[in-house]
Design a protein around this motif. Structure first.
Motif, PDB file in Angstrom:
ATOM      1  N   MET A 103       0.828  -1.201   0.000  1.00  0.00           N
ATOM      2  CA  MET A 103       0.000   0.000   0.000  1.00  0.00           C
ATOM      3  C   MET A 103       0.865   1.255   0.000  1.00  0.00           C
ATOM      4  O   MET A 103       0.621   2.201  -0.767  1.00  0.00           O
ATOM      5  CB  MET A 103      -0.937  -0.005   1.202  1.00  0.00           C
ATOM      6  N   GLU A 104       1.887   1.279   0.828  1.00  0.00           N
ATOM      7  CA  GLU A 104       2.787   2.438   0.881  1.00  0.00           C
ATOM      8  C   GLU A 104       3.484   2.641  -0.461  1.00  0.00           C
ATOM      9  O   GLU A 104       3.611   3.774  -0.943  1.00  0.00           O
ATOM     10  CB  GLU A 104       3.825   2.244   1.990  1.00  0.00           C
ATOM     11  N   PHE A 122       1.719   6.199  -7.184  1.00  0.00           N
ATOM     12  CA  PHE A 122       0.560   6.848  -7.794  1.00  0.00           C
ATOM     13  C   PHE A 122       0.394   8.311  -7.363  1.00  0.00           C
ATOM     14  O   PHE A 122      -0.506   8.988  -7.819  1.00  0.00           O
ATOM     15  CB  PHE A 122      -0.723   6.076  -7.454  1.00  0.00           C
ATOM     16  N   LYS A 123       1.249   8.746  -6.445  1.00  0.00           N
ATOM     17  CA  LYS A 123       1.214  10.130  -5.942  1.00  0.00           C
ATOM     18  C   LYS A 123      -0.135  10.442  -5.288  1.00  0.00           C
ATOM     19  O   LYS A 123      -0.780  11.445  -5.573  1.00  0.00           O
ATOM     20  CB  LYS A 123       1.509  11.129  -7.065  1.00  0.00           C
ATOM     21  N   PHE A 171      -6.202   5.793  -1.228  1.00  0.00           N
ATOM     22  CA  PHE A 171      -6.769   5.155  -2.411  1.00  0.00           C
ATOM     23  C   PHE A 171      -8.217   5.611  -2.604  1.00  0.00           C
ATOM     24  O   PHE A 171      -9.036   5.458  -1.692  1.00  0.00           O
ATOM     25  CB  PHE A 171      -6.732   3.632  -2.249  1.00  0.00           C
ATOM     26  N   PRO A 172      -8.565   6.135  -3.779  1.00  0.00           N
ATOM     27  CA  PRO A 172      -9.976   6.473  -4.033  1.00  0.00           C
ATOM     28  C   PRO A 172     -10.818   5.215  -4.242  1.00  0.00           C
ATOM     29  O   PRO A 172     -10.303   4.148  -4.590  1.00  0.00           O
ATOM     30  CB  PRO A 172      -9.909   7.315  -5.314  1.00  0.00           C
ATOM     31  N   LEU A 175     -10.467   2.958  -7.424  1.00  0.00           N
ATOM     32  CA  LEU A 175      -9.398   1.977  -7.509  1.00  0.00           C
ATOM     33  C   LEU A 175      -9.782   0.690  -6.786  1.00  0.00           C
ATOM     34  O   LEU A 175      -9.540  -0.412  -7.291  1.00  0.00           O
ATOM     35  CB  LEU A 175      -8.101   2.545  -6.929  1.00  0.00           C
ATOM     36  N   PHE A 176     -10.358   0.826  -5.600  1.00  0.00           N
ATOM     37  CA  PHE A 176     -10.803  -0.366  -4.862  1.00  0.00           C
ATOM     38  C   PHE A 176     -11.849  -1.141  -5.669  1.00  0.00           C
ATOM     39  O   PHE A 176     -11.826  -2.374  -5.703  1.00  0.00           O
ATOM     40  CB  PHE A 176     -11.378   0.030  -3.504  1.00  0.00           C
ATOM     41  N   GLU A 177     -12.760  -0.411  -6.319  1.00  0.00           N
ATOM     42  CA  GLU A 177     -13.802  -1.062  -7.106  1.00  0.00           C
ATOM     43  C   GLU A 177     -13.204  -1.820  -8.290  1.00  0.00           C
ATOM     44  O   GLU A 177     -13.610  -2.956  -8.579  1.00  0.00           O
ATOM     45  CB  GLU A 177     -14.794  -0.011  -7.616  1.00  0.00           C
ATOM     46  N   THR A 178     -12.222  -1.219  -8.947  1.00  0.00           N
ATOM     47  CA  THR A 178     -11.572  -1.890 -10.077  1.00  0.00           C
ATOM     48  C   THR A 178     -10.802  -3.119  -9.613  1.00  0.00           C
ATOM     49  O   THR A 178     -10.852  -4.178 -10.248  1.00  0.00           O
ATOM     50  CB  THR A 178     -10.630  -0.917 -10.806  1.00  0.00           C
TER      51      THR A 178
END
Length: 203
Positions: free
Chosen positions: A22-23, A29-30, A34-35, A38-41
């Motif tokens: 995650m880090e 990804f700057k 995480f939005p 991204l989690f949904e994808t």
């Protein structure tokens, strides 16, 4: 009496670095967090609802400064070593034939491809199991109830005769609500090879 053993893969057999991954991703990804998109994808990819090409194209559109290789390496960063003593433990179970052995893993094509290329005994590992369920192949994902119902029905396993070993509390909680015995293993302080001493009251 336990007759069926359901094992998770990550942090049960193969070691993971969830925090490090995650880090690394946030830095690459700057991002500060995480939005949801991204989690949904990621979720859709692990359920086999989108292809690897679609998955990588999504990330390249979001982060155009990254190459395909950059994204794949970031995605696979979580995967670490697979200690051989865990394979040997599993092989012992398989040779004894005292239990039905089942793998149930939230995973994806990129992770399995990495494991096939980096864990030389992957086929030996897979062949130990009577049933081998990967989320992207059955298009279901833990901790959703339907995946446990599918596994129980498909493998002809009764919940009261089944023990599920997984490192994620949400996953074991759902399984326990269906009457399945669970071991929410702590990958830092526990090892799956101590199964029969840690959960001796079930055997």
């Amino acid at each position: 009496m336990i007759k069926n053993l359901i094992f998770d893969f990550g942090d049960v057999f193969i070691n993971l670095d969830k925090e490090g991954a995650m880090e690394n991703a946030l830095q690459l990804f700057k991002l500060k967090k995480f939005p949801d998109a991204l989690f949904e994808t990621n979720y859709r990819y692990e359920c086999g609802l989108i292809s690897t090409d679609e998955f990588l194209m999504f990330y390249q559109e979001k982060f155009p400064w990254l190459s395909r290789t950059d994204i794949i390496e970031a995605w696979n960063y979580i995967l670490k070593d697979f200690p051989i003593h865990r394979l040997e433990f599993l092989q012992g179970l398989a040779s004894n034939k005292a239990y039905k052995l089942i793998l149930l893993s939230n995973t994806n094509v990129l992770h399995i491809d990495w494991i096939k290329n980096n864990v030389y005994f992957y086929n030996e590992f897979k062949n130990c199991f009577d049933f081998f369920y990967l989320s992207q192949e059955i298009q279901m994902r833990k901790p959703n109830t339907n995946i446990y119902e599918f596994v129980l029905n498909n493998s002809s396993s009764h919940p009261k005769e089944t023990l599920f070993i997984d490192d994620t509390p949400e996953n074991t909680l759902t399984a326990s609500r269906l009457g399945i015995h669970v071991w929410n293993i702590d990958p830092i302080n526990e090892d799956v090879t101590t199964l029969f001493t840690t959960k001796n009251q079930l055997f």
